[in-house]
Scaffold this active site. Structure first.
Site, PDB file in Angstrom:
ATOM      1  N   THR A 193       0.158  -1.268   0.183  1.00 20.81           N
ATOM      2  CA  THR A 193       0.021  -0.074   0.524  1.00 20.81           C
ATOM      3  C   THR A 193       0.679   1.095  -0.179  1.00 20.81           C
ATOM      4  O   THR A 193       1.827   1.457   0.053  1.00 20.81           O
ATOM      5  CB  THR A 193      -0.781   0.205   1.238  1.00 20.81           C
ATOM      6  OG1 THR A 193      -1.501  -1.509   1.493  1.00 20.81           O
ATOM      7  CG2 THR A 193      -1.500   0.921   1.652  1.00 20.81           C
ATOM      8  N   ARG A 221     -12.267  -9.523  -1.440  1.00 20.54           N
ATOM      9  CA  ARG A 221     -11.766  -9.693  -0.118  1.00 20.54           C
ATOM     10  C   ARG A 221     -11.292  -7.980  -0.227  1.00 20.54           C
ATOM     11  O   ARG A 221     -10.613  -7.045  -1.519  1.00 20.54           O
ATOM     12  CB  ARG A 221     -10.660 -10.255  -0.400  1.00 20.54           C
ATOM     13  CG  ARG A 221      -9.313 -10.205   0.865  1.00 20.54           C
ATOM     14  CD  ARG A 221      -8.341  -8.930   0.799  1.00 20.54           C
ATOM     15  NE  ARG A 221      -7.273  -8.740   2.315  1.00 20.54           N
ATOM     16  CZ  ARG A 221      -6.940  -7.548   1.949  1.00 20.54           C
ATOM     17  NH1 ARG A 221      -6.472  -7.489   0.902  1.00 20.54           N
ATOM     18  NH2 ARG A 221      -6.178  -8.121   3.225  1.00 20.54           N
ATOM     19  N   VAL A 222     -11.435  -7.819   1.305  1.00 16.52           N
ATOM     20  CA  VAL A 222     -11.206  -5.929   1.407  1.00 16.52           C
ATOM     21  C   VAL A 222      -9.964  -6.135   2.119  1.00 16.52           C
ATOM     22  O   VAL A 222     -10.031  -6.563   3.446  1.00 16.52           O
ATOM     23  CB  VAL A 222     -12.609  -4.979   1.237  1.00 16.52           C
ATOM     24  CG1 VAL A 222     -11.603  -3.708   1.580  1.00 16.52           C
ATOM     25  CG2 VAL A 222     -12.610  -5.053  -0.028  1.00 16.52           C
ATOM     26  N   GLY A 223      -9.033  -5.413   2.784  1.00 11.76           N
ATOM     27  CA  GLY A 223      -8.072  -4.739   3.559  1.00 11.76           C
ATOM     28  C   GLY A 223      -7.838  -3.760   4.437  1.00 11.76           C
ATOM     29  O   GLY A 223      -9.556  -2.846   4.003  1.00 11.76           O
ATOM     30  N   ASP A 224      -7.921  -3.526   5.070  1.00 13.04           N
ATOM     31  CA  ASP A 224      -7.411  -2.455   6.182  1.00 13.04           C
ATOM     32  C   ASP A 224      -6.985  -1.386   4.998  1.00 13.04           C
ATOM     33  O   ASP A 224      -7.943   0.331   5.290  1.00 13.04           O
ATOM     34  CB  ASP A 224      -6.833  -1.830   6.275  1.00 13.04           C
ATOM     35  CG  ASP A 224      -5.091  -2.142   5.912  1.00 13.04           C
ATOM     36  OD1 ASP A 224      -4.787  -2.910   5.697  1.00 13.04           O
ATOM     37  OD2 ASP A 224      -4.312  -0.773   6.307  1.00 13.04           O
ATOM     38  N   THR A 244       0.488  -0.453   6.725  1.00 11.82           N
ATOM     39  CA  THR A 244       0.753  -1.230   5.247  1.00 11.82           C
ATOM     40  C   THR A 244       1.230  -2.526   5.561  1.00 11.82           C
ATOM     41  O   THR A 244       0.910  -3.243   6.874  1.00 11.82           O
ATOM     42  CB  THR A 244       2.166  -0.587   4.865  1.00 11.82           C
ATOM     43  OG1 THR A 244       1.898  -0.662   3.074  1.00 11.82           O
ATOM     44  CG2 THR A 244       3.141  -0.641   5.590  1.00 11.82           C
ATOM     45  N   VAL A 246      -0.615  -6.776   5.710  1.00  8.08           N
ATOM     46  CA  VAL A 246      -1.025  -7.791   5.955  1.00  8.08           C
ATOM     47  C   VAL A 246      -2.576  -6.653   6.790  1.00  8.08           C
ATOM     48  O   VAL A 246      -3.212  -6.394   8.156  1.00  8.08           O
ATOM     49  CB  VAL A 246      -1.226  -9.106   6.554  1.00  8.08           C
ATOM     50  CG1 VAL A 246      -2.275 -10.225   6.431  1.00  8.08           C
ATOM     51  CG2 VAL A 246       0.204  -9.356   6.237  1.00  8.08           C
TER      52      VAL A 246
END
Length: 340
Positions: A193, A221-224, A244, A246
């Site tokens: 990121t 899937r969506v991360g932070d 940045t 996982v």
């Protein structure tokens, strides 16, 4: 004006920064930049900061600076972790996430958006043109097109080729610090990121965060990165933070909000980032040893700092004195080895 400085060889930078000789590399000391200032994650933050600085040096608003800055890696066809050249999910679909936040607490984000090359600009439009904070999937794409943005195919021939290779075994094994490992043979199949924080000449703070997410993730899937409080948080009275790595572990700890609140309590940016990392280790010690998560923060004074789970994390700084400074961040497991 953007000026190159001599590269300073530092053993503390480690092998992961060996390819970055065109940048100044500095020891991770507690430092305060002169306002205005912009900081961002990873070595591709140097070019992003350079673009953001064009706005800041003219007295422009931090919000405009961070949007312009992160659009640079979003458009970089060699960057497979951010923007239009990002690797696809398991179904071969490139989905992008981003969020943005200004000095007034206004924010906008998009998640799992397809066919639009600059998610950060769509996130800003969500903030300014809708009563909502987040739009996702087809709805985000529809909104972007309605606002005049170009719909285009994002799966590049190179990304398609890598996806086809992955399908042979269909195994997902994240590689830490992919943004550095991409520069070496065999470094691929992961994500990262760009998170950017800026303070303008008026002392106002804004932030932006954008990514193409995990390579070969499950569709949807969506991360932070697009989640306010996880991937990014700004409080104009205190400072800002971004993350940045996982995203699942950042989300579980509402990481960027936590960092800002710790700075509110008096911690320095680096110490606040360290505590957020330690929370991850405390909750999920076995997982923490296998993944990378890093936080980057700046306070109202322009003091900045970072901390990560593993070695290899770096961040870029740009102010009136230094336009190409790259700093290797400290890490929990490196510190643990020292203590032993």
């Amino acid at each position: 004006m953007f000026n190159r400085r001599k590269f300073i060889k530092l053993s503390a930078a480690g092998a992961s920064l060996a390819t970055l000789s065109k940048y100044v590399v500095a020891k991770p000391l507690p430092v305060a930049g002169k306002l205005p200032i912009v900081i961002s994650t990873w070595d591709f933050g140097v070019a992003a900061n350079k673009e953001a600085w064009k706005t800041l040096e003219k007295g422009g608003r931090a919000l405009d600076a961070v949007e312009a800055g992160v659009r640079i890696p979003e458009a970089d066809m060699k960057n497979h972790t951010v923007g239009r050249a990002g690797y696809p999910d398991r179904d071969g679909r490139v989905t992008l996430d981003a969020c943005i936040m200004d000095e007034f607490g206004n924010c906008g984000s998009v998640a799992a958006m397809e066919n639009i090359a600059h998610p950060i600009s769509v996130a800003r439009l969500v903030m300014e043109k809708t009563p909502h904070v987040m739009l996702v999937g087809d709805g985000a794409t529809q909104f972007a097109v309605e606002q005049g943005m170009k719909r285009e195919k994002l799966l590049t021939p190179e990304s398609y080729k890598e996806w086809q290779k992955w399908l042979r075994k269909a195994e997902y094994s994240p590689v830490m610090n992919i943004e550095n490992q991409q520069k070496r043979p065999g470094g691929k199949y992961n994500h990262d990121t760009i998170g950017m924080l800026a303070i303008d000449s008026k002392g106002n703070i804004s932030g932006a965060c954008t990514t193409s997410g995990m390579a070969f993730k499950m569709h949807g899937r969506v991360g932070d990165s697009p989640i306010i409080g996880a991937g990014l948080y700004v409080d104009n009275e205190v400072g800002g933070a971004t993350s940045t790595g996982v995203g699942e572990e950042v989300i579980r700890n509402v990481g960027s909000f936590l960092v800002v609140e710790l700075m509110r309590q008096g911690l320095s940016p680096e110490d606040a980032c360290r505590e957020a990392v330690n929370r991850i280790i405390k909750k999920k010690p076995e997982i923490a040893k296998k993944i990378q998560v890093g936080f980057l923060a700046i306070n109202k004074k322009g003091e900045y700092g970072a901390y990560a789970l593993q070695e290899g994390f770096s961040y870029a700084v740009c102010d009136a004195k230094q336009q190409d400074l790259l700093i290797p961040g400290k890490s929990a497991y490196k510190d643990e080895k020292k203590d032993k």
